[in-house]
Design a protein around this motif. Structure first.
Motif, short mmCIF file in Angstrom:
data_model
loop_
_atom_site.label_atom_id
_atom_site.label_comp_id
_atom_site.label_asym_id
_atom_site.label_seq_id
_atom_site.Cartn_x
_atom_site.Cartn_y
_atom_site.Cartn_z
N PHE A 1 -1.35 28.96 75.55
CA PHE A 1 -0.90 27.83 74.74
C PHE A 1 0.12 28.25 73.69
N HIS A 2 -0.16 29.33 72.98
CA HIS A 2 0.75 29.78 71.94
C HIS A 2 2.09 30.25 72.53
N GLY A 3 2.04 30.94 73.65
CA GLY A 3 3.27 31.41 74.30
C GLY A 3 4.13 30.25 74.80
N ILE A 4 3.48 29.27 75.42
CA ILE A 4 4.21 28.11 75.92
C ILE A 4 4.82 27.33 74.75
N TYR A 5 4.04 27.16 73.70
CA TYR A 5 4.54 26.45 72.52
C TYR A 5 5.74 27.18 71.93
N ALA A 6 5.62 28.49 71.77
CA ALA A 6 6.71 29.29 71.20
C ALA A 6 7.98 29.18 72.06
N GLN A 7 7.80 29.11 73.37
CA GLN A 7 8.92 29.05 74.30
C GLN A 7 9.72 27.75 74.16
N TYR A 8 9.04 26.64 73.87
CA TYR A 8 9.69 25.33 73.91
C TYR A 8 9.72 24.58 72.58
N LYS A 9 9.16 25.13 71.52
CA LYS A 9 9.01 24.37 70.28
C LYS A 9 10.33 23.90 69.67
N GLU A 10 11.41 24.61 69.94
CA GLU A 10 12.71 24.24 69.38
C GLU A 10 13.49 23.26 70.25
N ASN A 11 12.98 22.95 71.44
CA ASN A 11 13.70 22.07 72.35
C ASN A 11 13.36 20.61 72.01
N PRO A 12 14.37 19.81 71.63
CA PRO A 12 14.09 18.43 71.22
C PRO A 12 13.59 17.52 72.35
N LYS A 13 13.78 17.92 73.61
CA LYS A 13 13.28 17.11 74.72
C LYS A 13 11.78 17.29 74.94
N ILE A 14 11.24 18.40 74.46
CA ILE A 14 9.82 18.70 74.68
C ILE A 14 8.99 18.00 73.63
N LYS A 15 7.97 17.29 74.09
CA LYS A 15 7.01 16.61 73.22
C LYS A 15 5.63 17.17 73.56
N TRP A 16 4.78 17.23 72.57
CA TRP A 16 3.47 17.86 72.73
C TRP A 16 2.36 16.82 72.66
N LYS A 17 1.57 16.75 73.71
CA LYS A 17 0.40 15.86 73.71
C LYS A 17 -0.69 16.47 72.84
N ASN A 18 -1.50 15.62 72.27
CA ASN A 18 -2.61 16.10 71.44
C ASN A 18 -3.53 17.02 72.22
N SER A 19 -3.68 16.76 73.52
CA SER A 19 -4.55 17.61 74.33
C SER A 19 -4.08 19.06 74.30
N PHE A 20 -2.78 19.29 74.31
CA PHE A 20 -2.23 20.65 74.26
C PHE A 20 -2.42 21.24 72.87
N LEU A 21 -2.06 20.48 71.85
CA LEU A 21 -2.17 20.98 70.48
C LEU A 21 -3.62 21.27 70.11
N ASP A 22 -4.54 20.44 70.59
CA ASP A 22 -5.97 20.67 70.32
C ASP A 22 -6.44 21.97 70.98
N GLN A 23 -6.03 22.21 72.22
CA GLN A 23 -6.41 23.45 72.89
C GLN A 23 -5.76 24.66 72.22
N MET A 24 -4.55 24.51 71.78
CA MET A 24 -3.85 25.59 71.10
C MET A 24 -4.60 25.96 69.81
N ALA A 25 -5.07 24.97 69.10
CA ALA A 25 -5.80 25.20 67.85
C ALA A 25 -7.13 25.93 68.09
N LYS A 26 -7.72 25.70 69.26
CA LYS A 26 -9.00 26.35 69.60
C LYS A 26 -8.83 27.82 69.94
N VAL A 27 -7.63 28.20 70.41
CA VAL A 27 -7.36 29.57 70.83
C VAL A 27 -6.50 30.23 69.76
N LYS A 28 -7.11 31.02 68.95
CA LYS A 28 -6.37 31.65 67.83
C LYS A 28 -5.73 32.93 68.24
#
Length: 138
Positions: free
Chosen positions: A111-138
């Motif tokens: 989750f963190h790697g995928i987020y880091a890869q695309y976080k700056e791309n304005p076309k990419i939007k993050w569903k809560n399901s992804f952000l919630d899972q990312m928060a669970k994996v520290k």
């Protein structure tokens, strides 16, 4: 305005584009594509359309003047080749990335790697399901 969300069957998208042509300025298709590998799609989405059929639907809808966005929810594998492939199609409005819910043996994602890869791309939007899972994996 209408958002039509689908695992697109090509012949259905052809018919919808034809029938709804007069309303295309008020319609957006959001097609679900969680992997570019048919083996992965067949495992998680039995009897759903192939990657080829889904991509053909994307191209057809765009060529017919409809707005198209993609839902990679759930993203079905850690390999994000599908996201890169979809980003290469300039006319796609947005790509929503989400995680699978409520399944014990769900795909293992970085989750963190995928987020880091695309976080700056304005076309990419993050569903809560992804952000919630990312928060669970520290």
């Amino acid at each position: 305005e209408v958002l039509i969300v689908s695992k697109p069957c090509f012949y259905v998208i052809q018919q919808l584009c034809h029938d709804l042509n007069n309303y295309k300025n008020r319609i957006e298709f959001r097609f679900t594509i969680g992997s570019d590998k048919d083996k992965v799609l067949k495992y998680w989405e039995p009897n759903a359309p192939s990657i080829e059929e889904r991509l053909n639907s994307v191209v057809f809808a765009l060529q017919n003047g409809f707005k198209v966005s993609i839902s990679c929810e759930p993203l079905l594998e850690n390999d994000t080749h599908i996201v890169d492939m979809l980003l290469a199609i300039d006319a796609i409005q947005e790509i929503w990335i989400g995680a699978m819910n409520y399944v014990k043996d769900k795909p293992k994602l970085d989750f963190h790697g995928i987020y880091a890869q695309y976080k700056e791309n304005p076309k990419i939007k993050w569903k809560n399901s992804f952000l919630d899972q990312m928060a669970k994996v520290k």
